[in-house]
Design a protein around this motif. Structure first.
Motif, PDB file in Angstrom:
ATOM      1  N   ARG A 178      19.175  -3.814 -19.115  1.00  0.00           N
ATOM      2  CA  ARG A 178      18.771  -4.734 -20.161  1.00  0.00           C
ATOM      3  C   ARG A 178      19.804  -4.729 -21.283  1.00  0.00           C
ATOM      4  NH1 ARG A 178      12.985  -3.866 -22.506  1.00  0.00           N
ATOM      5  NH2 ARG A 178      13.485  -5.924 -23.353  1.00  0.00           N
ATOM      6  N   SER A 210      14.428 -19.171 -20.107  1.00  0.00           N
ATOM      7  CA  SER A 210      13.404 -18.145 -20.336  1.00  0.00           C
ATOM      8  C   SER A 210      13.000 -17.477 -19.030  1.00  0.00           C
ATOM      9  CB  SER A 210      12.175 -18.773 -21.002  1.00  0.00           C
ATOM     10  OG  SER A 210      12.513 -19.396 -22.222  1.00  0.00           O
ATOM     11  N   LEU A 268      10.556  -8.833 -14.092  1.00  0.00           N
ATOM     12  CA  LEU A 268       9.134  -9.100 -14.253  1.00  0.00           C
ATOM     13  C   LEU A 268       8.624 -10.171 -13.295  1.00  0.00           C
ATOM     14  CD1 LEU A 268       8.853  -9.046 -18.149  1.00  0.00           C
ATOM     15  CD2 LEU A 268       8.169  -7.262 -16.546  1.00  0.00           C
ATOM     16  N   LYS A 273      15.604 -15.092 -17.824  1.00  0.00           N
ATOM     17  CA  LYS A 273      15.567 -13.805 -18.517  1.00  0.00           C
ATOM     18  C   LYS A 273      14.451 -12.917 -17.967  1.00  0.00           C
ATOM     19  CE  LYS A 273      17.735 -14.858 -22.924  1.00  0.00           C
ATOM     20  NZ  LYS A 273      18.686 -13.740 -22.807  1.00  0.00           N
ATOM     21  N   LEU A 274      13.314 -13.521 -17.657  1.00  0.00           N
ATOM     22  CA  LEU A 274      12.219 -12.740 -17.076  1.00  0.00           C
ATOM     23  C   LEU A 274      12.601 -12.202 -15.703  1.00  0.00           C
ATOM     24  CD1 LEU A 274       9.193 -14.995 -18.080  1.00  0.00           C
ATOM     25  CD2 LEU A 274       9.682 -12.698 -18.945  1.00  0.00           C
ATOM     26  N   ILE A 330       2.091 -10.570 -18.932  1.00  0.00           N
ATOM     27  CA  ILE A 330       2.290  -9.770 -17.725  1.00  0.00           C
ATOM     28  C   ILE A 330       1.946  -8.313 -17.996  1.00  0.00           C
ATOM     29  CG2 ILE A 330       4.030  -8.889 -16.123  1.00  0.00           C
ATOM     30  CD1 ILE A 330       5.437 -11.645 -16.406  1.00  0.00           C
ATOM     31  N   ARG A 331       2.449  -7.781 -19.115  1.00  0.00           N
ATOM     32  CA  ARG A 331       2.247  -6.355 -19.400  1.00  0.00           C
ATOM     33  C   ARG A 331       0.796  -6.057 -19.774  1.00  0.00           C
ATOM     34  NH1 ARG A 331       7.680  -7.039 -21.738  1.00  0.00           N
ATOM     35  NH2 ARG A 331       9.123  -5.888 -20.384  1.00  0.00           N
ATOM     36  N   SER A 338       6.008 -12.297 -21.033  1.00  0.00           N
ATOM     37  CA  SER A 338       6.111 -10.870 -20.720  1.00  0.00           C
ATOM     38  C   SER A 338       4.914 -10.114 -21.281  1.00  0.00           C
ATOM     39  CB  SER A 338       7.420 -10.296 -21.266  1.00  0.00           C
ATOM     40  OG  SER A 338       7.492 -10.405 -22.674  1.00  0.00           O
ATOM     41  N   SER A 351      14.854  -9.278 -16.097  1.00  0.00           N
ATOM     42  CA  SER A 351      14.101  -8.105 -16.533  1.00  0.00           C
ATOM     43  C   SER A 351      13.255  -7.504 -15.422  1.00  0.00           C
ATOM     44  CB  SER A 351      13.190  -8.480 -17.714  1.00  0.00           C
ATOM     45  OG  SER A 351      13.948  -8.931 -18.807  1.00  0.00           O
ATOM     46  N   VAL A 356       9.717 -15.976 -23.689  1.00  0.00           N
ATOM     47  CA  VAL A 356       9.853 -14.697 -22.978  1.00  0.00           C
ATOM     48  C   VAL A 356       8.841 -13.693 -23.508  1.00  0.00           C
ATOM     49  CG1 VAL A 356      11.372 -12.718 -22.608  1.00  0.00           C
ATOM     50  CG2 VAL A 356      12.266 -15.039 -22.359  1.00  0.00           C
ATOM     51  N   GLU A 357       8.699 -13.638 -24.824  1.00  0.00           N
ATOM     52  CA  GLU A 357       7.758 -12.685 -25.421  1.00  0.00           C
ATOM     53  C   GLU A 357       6.325 -12.989 -25.005  1.00  0.00           C
ATOM     54  OE1 GLU A 357       6.206 -11.374 -29.875  1.00  0.00           O
ATOM     55  OE2 GLU A 357       8.185 -12.283 -29.632  1.00  0.00           O
ATOM     56  N   VAL A 410       4.686 -13.245 -10.505  1.00  0.00           N
ATOM     57  CA  VAL A 410       4.769 -11.953 -11.175  1.00  0.00           C
ATOM     58  C   VAL A 410       5.041 -10.862 -10.143  1.00  0.00           C
ATOM     59  CG1 VAL A 410       3.526 -10.275 -12.599  1.00  0.00           C
ATOM     60  CG2 VAL A 410       3.164 -12.735 -12.940  1.00  0.00           C
TER      61      VAL A 410
END
Length: 278
Positions: free
Chosen positions: A107, A77, A86, A80-81, A46-47, A43, A84, A39-40, A97
């Motif tokens: 969250r 995973s 995302l 979870k995205l 993406i960010r 994400s 969120s 996830v980290e 995305v």
């Protein structure tokens, strides 16, 4: 094609450090666990803009190969995205995305589990959610749903006598109840909450129970059976009552356990499903 998706251009942070001999050492597993690691990484891509809105994420197989994890870990995973905001999954096509949202999405993070009171607060949310899920499951369950729930019950009972904490079959039973609603949002939310709600790995209620570990887990198993029986019999009100009683009892066990100074370090989330605070 961005660098994250290119297997021939691995990022050092993901794959590991190279030995002076040139050998690539295995990637260390961070304490947050495999799900948190994926996830980290995604994400972050993406960010940072490496993965743009509308762009398709790597396939499940590609993510499995890059992180050396199971399909179950990858799917959790991605779930979870999605929770969120995302990404979104288009069945049969892939995961894409999304445009960033101006408003904050709901969250629950690891910081929301700093104290026993925090854990209890999330459990109270689950009481509302799963009580209604049990009622809907009683109305809509299929023979396949019943078989899946029964398999989870049998696995839980087997774990009791194997010196296990019975975590995976415990959570699996609750997930099967959610699936039995016929409403995917119940299962999606349970999956999102999943690895965050493992109070038994944070508050050692099982080993501080006055009746002892064996009787403690047998009592939990009996509560699960009451839920199952009501769902099997299509007794909506009994199913709701059994689930509410079960989770309320879990809350009380959690409160009792907190009096014994049993807070533990955050457990490694190794991609396994998790369960309610029994």
């Amino acid at each position: 094609m961005n660098s994250w998706k290119t297997p021939s251009q691995p990022q050092t942070a993901d794959i590991g450090n190279a030995h002076p001999s040139g050998e690539v050492l295995p990637r260390p597993r961070r304490p947050r666990g495999l799900v948190g690691e994926i996830v980290e990484s995604l994400s972050g891509s993406i960010r940072s803009g490496d993965l743009q809105p509308g762009e398709k994420l790597p396939t499940e197989a590609e993510i499995m190969a890059r992180f050396d994890v199971s399909r179950t870990v990858v799917r959790e995973s991605l779930s979870k995205l999605q929770a969120s905001g995302l990404v979104e999954t288009r069945h049969g096509i892939g995961t894409f995305v999304l445009q960033p949202q101006e408003t904050s999405n709901f969250r629950i993070t690891a910081e929301d589990f700093a104290t026993v009171a925090d854990v209890i607060s999330v459990l109270e949310l689950r009481i509302s959610l799963e009580t209604e899920a049990a009622g809907l499951a009683a109305q809509r369950r299929t023979p396949e749903n019943l078989q899946a729930m029964q398999s989870a019950l049998q696995a839980f009972q087997h774990s009791i006598y194997q010196d296990s904490d019975a975590v995976p079959p415990d959570f699996q039973f609750h997930m099967e109840v959610a699936h039995s609603t016929g409403n995917r949002h119940f299962a999606d939310l349970m999956t999102y909450l999943g690895t965050m709600i493992i109070p038994r790995t944070r508050v050692n209620t099982m080993h501080t129970a006055p009746e002892g570990r064996l009787n403690y887990l047998e009592r939990v198993h009996g509560e699960h059976e009451s839920i199952f029986n009501a769902i099997r019999d299509q007794d909506t009100e009994a199913a709701r009552a059994a689930m509410r009683t079960h989770l309320a009892n879990s809350r009380e066990r959690l409160r009792r356990g907190s009096n014994a100074h049993t807070m533990q370090p955050e457990a490694e989330l190794a991609g396994l499903p998790v369960h309610a605070p029994h």
